[in-house]
Scaffold this motif. Structure first.
Motif, PDB file in Angstrom:
ATOM      1  N   LEU A   5       0.836  -1.204   0.000  1.00  0.00           N
ATOM      2  CA  LEU A   5       0.000   0.000   0.000  1.00  0.00           C
ATOM      3  C   LEU A   5       0.871   1.256   0.000  1.00  0.00           C
ATOM      4  O   LEU A   5       0.504   2.277  -0.553  1.00  0.00           O
ATOM      5  CB  LEU A   5      -0.914  -0.016   1.238  1.00  0.00           C
ATOM      6  CG  LEU A   5      -1.935   1.092   1.351  1.00  0.00           C
ATOM      7  CD1 LEU A   5      -2.867   1.118   0.135  1.00  0.00           C
ATOM      8  CD2 LEU A   5      -2.759   0.914   2.625  1.00  0.00           C
ATOM      9  N   LEU A   6       2.045   1.146   0.617  1.00  0.00           N
ATOM     10  CA  LEU A   6       2.935   2.312   0.733  1.00  0.00           C
ATOM     11  C   LEU A   6       4.380   1.924   0.404  1.00  0.00           C
ATOM     12  O   LEU A   6       4.880   0.915   0.907  1.00  0.00           O
ATOM     13  CB  LEU A   6       2.875   2.865   2.163  1.00  0.00           C
ATOM     14  CG  LEU A   6       3.731   4.091   2.444  1.00  0.00           C
ATOM     15  CD1 LEU A   6       3.132   5.340   1.799  1.00  0.00           C
ATOM     16  CD2 LEU A   6       3.880   4.313   3.949  1.00  0.00           C
ATOM     17  N   HIS A   7       4.997   2.706  -0.460  1.00  0.00           N
ATOM     18  CA  HIS A   7       6.427   2.568  -0.740  1.00  0.00           C
ATOM     19  C   HIS A   7       7.129   3.854  -0.331  1.00  0.00           C
ATOM     20  O   HIS A   7       6.752   4.931  -0.816  1.00  0.00           O
ATOM     21  CB  HIS A   7       6.689   2.388  -2.242  1.00  0.00           C
ATOM     22  CG  HIS A   7       6.358   1.053  -2.773  1.00  0.00           C
ATOM     23  ND1 HIS A   7       7.080  -0.078  -2.470  1.00  0.00           N
ATOM     24  CD2 HIS A   7       5.377   0.658  -3.608  1.00  0.00           C
ATOM     25  CE1 HIS A   7       6.550  -1.106  -3.094  1.00  0.00           C
ATOM     26  NE2 HIS A   7       5.511  -0.700  -3.787  1.00  0.00           N
ATOM     27  N   ILE A   8       8.132   3.732   0.510  1.00  0.00           N
ATOM     28  CA  ILE A   8       9.008   4.867   0.825  1.00  0.00           C
ATOM     29  C   ILE A   8      10.301   4.577   0.081  1.00  0.00           C
ATOM     30  O   ILE A   8      10.900   3.517   0.297  1.00  0.00           O
ATOM     31  CB  ILE A   8       9.325   4.911   2.334  1.00  0.00           C
ATOM     32  CG1 ILE A   8       8.050   4.870   3.178  1.00  0.00           C
ATOM     33  CG2 ILE A   8      10.193   6.098   2.702  1.00  0.00           C
ATOM     34  CD1 ILE A   8       7.193   6.061   3.033  1.00  0.00           C
ATOM     35  N   SER A   9      10.706   5.468  -0.802  1.00  0.00           N
ATOM     36  CA  SER A   9      11.866   5.174  -1.642  1.00  0.00           C
ATOM     37  C   SER A   9      12.928   6.268  -1.516  1.00  0.00           C
ATOM     38  O   SER A   9      12.720   7.390  -1.975  1.00  0.00           O
ATOM     39  CB  SER A   9      11.390   5.026  -3.096  1.00  0.00           C
ATOM     40  OG  SER A   9      12.468   4.823  -3.946  1.00  0.00           O
ATOM     41  N   HIS A  10      14.029   5.933  -0.855  1.00  0.00           N
ATOM     42  CA  HIS A  10      15.185   6.837  -0.719  1.00  0.00           C
ATOM     43  C   HIS A  10      14.784   8.223  -0.211  1.00  0.00           C
ATOM     44  O   HIS A  10      15.227   9.246  -0.741  1.00  0.00           O
ATOM     45  CB  HIS A  10      15.928   6.952  -2.056  1.00  0.00           C
ATOM     46  CG  HIS A  10      16.429   5.624  -2.549  1.00  0.00           C
ATOM     47  ND1 HIS A  10      17.484   4.977  -1.977  1.00  0.00           N
ATOM     48  CD2 HIS A  10      15.973   4.806  -3.534  1.00  0.00           C
ATOM     49  CE1 HIS A  10      17.694   3.819  -2.586  1.00  0.00           C
ATOM     50  NE2 HIS A  10      16.779   3.679  -3.531  1.00  0.00           N
ATOM     51  N   VAL A  11      13.941   8.261   0.816  1.00  0.00           N
ATOM     52  CA  VAL A  11      13.463   9.537   1.342  1.00  0.00           C
ATOM     53  C   VAL A  11      14.493  10.169   2.293  1.00  0.00           C
ATOM     54  O   VAL A  11      15.002   9.508   3.205  1.00  0.00           O
ATOM     55  CB  VAL A  11      12.105   9.367   2.067  1.00  0.00           C
ATOM     56  CG1 VAL A  11      11.767  10.603   2.901  1.00  0.00           C
ATOM     57  CG2 VAL A  11      10.990   9.106   1.049  1.00  0.00           C
ATOM     58  N   SER A  12      14.798  11.434   2.038  1.00  0.00           N
ATOM     59  CA  SER A  12      15.649  12.221   2.937  1.00  0.00           C
ATOM     60  C   SER A  12      14.944  13.526   3.277  1.00  0.00           C
ATOM     61  O   SER A  12      14.168  14.043   2.477  1.00  0.00           O
ATOM     62  CB  SER A  12      16.992  12.559   2.269  1.00  0.00           C
ATOM     63  OG  SER A  12      17.717  11.384   1.992  1.00  0.00           O
TER      64      SER A  12
END
Ligand SMILES: Nc1ncnc2c1ncn2[C@@H]1O[C@H](COP(=O)(O)OP(=O)(O)OP(=O)(O)O)[C@@H](O)[C@H]1O
Ligand SMILES: [Mg+2]
Length: 242
Positions: A5-12
């Protein structure tokens, strides 16, 4: 096939020179209860703020329900079915308990009668039906946390982000909240749960990500995380506090 449902991708997320969140990636499956843990200042609340649109990530992507939501405002994110609670609960103190929850319901209906029905239904879910006419500001912390939960449930979310919803509660109150969270998941919602109480985290979470100084230190099941030497050294070994 597993549905994410949720993808966090390389978050800064940078605040000037302070890197609060650094290159964090993980995915949350539908109907999972997903724990986000780590020491004070690790970047947990900041990540919630990036996911829910309170401020944009400096870099990286947030994909919710197959949509990129990086640049959406909180109200737009809420309309897509994502709701969050606040680490420091802030009910509208001069309004009643019922009115506070109706404020949440107005994000899914413009009818006052319907908003009241939704609010009554969610107050029942959290066990606050006897408090509808009380002023929200007068509630003790344990009931304020339940009110916070009812308010976000009234937005009919697919995903709930709970920021220390058990913070400041005793064991009995915590167990009640955990039971409510389990019942919410049973009805089909997906939950990300920030919490320092490891007993609560390990009893309720399917999968856990550990943040430390903004970075992802580890990911795994409760058993894998509690036995991970890096996690023990950075967080579980003691010295941390809620
Ligand atoms: N709006 C802001 N402006 C500047 N710095 C911020 C802001 N919000 C958070 N920070 C900084 O980002 C870092 C991470 O803070 P954050 O509140 O996300 O940690 P946390 O993991 O939620 O901690 P806690 O367990 O104490 O709630 C800290 O260094 C904090 O000072
Ligand atoms: Mg926090």
């Amino acid at each position: 096939m597993i549905q994410h449902l949720l993808h966090i991708s390389h978050v800064s997320k940078h605040f000037g020179g302070n890197v609060a969140v650094s290159d964090v990636s993980f995915s949350v499956e539908e109907k999972q209860i997903f724990g986000l843990i780590g020491p004070n200042g690790a970047g947990k609340t900041t990540l919630f703020n990036c996911i829910t649109g309170f401020f944009p990530a400096t870099s990286g992507d947030v994909i919710f329900d197959n949509k990129k939501i990086n640049t959406l405002r909180p109200d737009q994110v809420c309309k897509l079915g994502m709701a969050r609670t606040w680490q420091r609960v802030k009910p509208l103190g001069s309004l009643t308990v019922l009115e506070n929850v109706m404020v949440g319901a107005f994000s899914v209906t413009s009818s006052t009668r319907e908003a009241e029905a939704i609010a009554q239904e969610q107050l029942k879910v959290v066990g606050l039906s006897d408090y509808t006419t009380k002023s929200a500001g007068s509630l003790p912390i344990g009931l304020k946390k339940k009110l916070e939960l009812a308010r976000v449930l009234a937005t009919r979310p697919k995903m709930l982000l709970l920021d220390e919803i058990c913070g400041g509660l005793n064991h009995t109150e915590t167990d009640t909240i955990l039971d409510i969270i389990r019942s919410i998941r049973k009805k089909g919602a997906t939950i990300i749960f920030i919490e320092h109480d490891m007993k609560a985290v390990t009893s309720i979470c399917d999968q856990i990500v550990v943040l430390n100084s903004g970075e992802k230190l580890a990911e795994g099941t409760p058993a894998e995380i509690t036995n991970n030497p890096d996690v023990i050294a950075a967080y579980l070994g003691g010295g941390h506090h809620a």
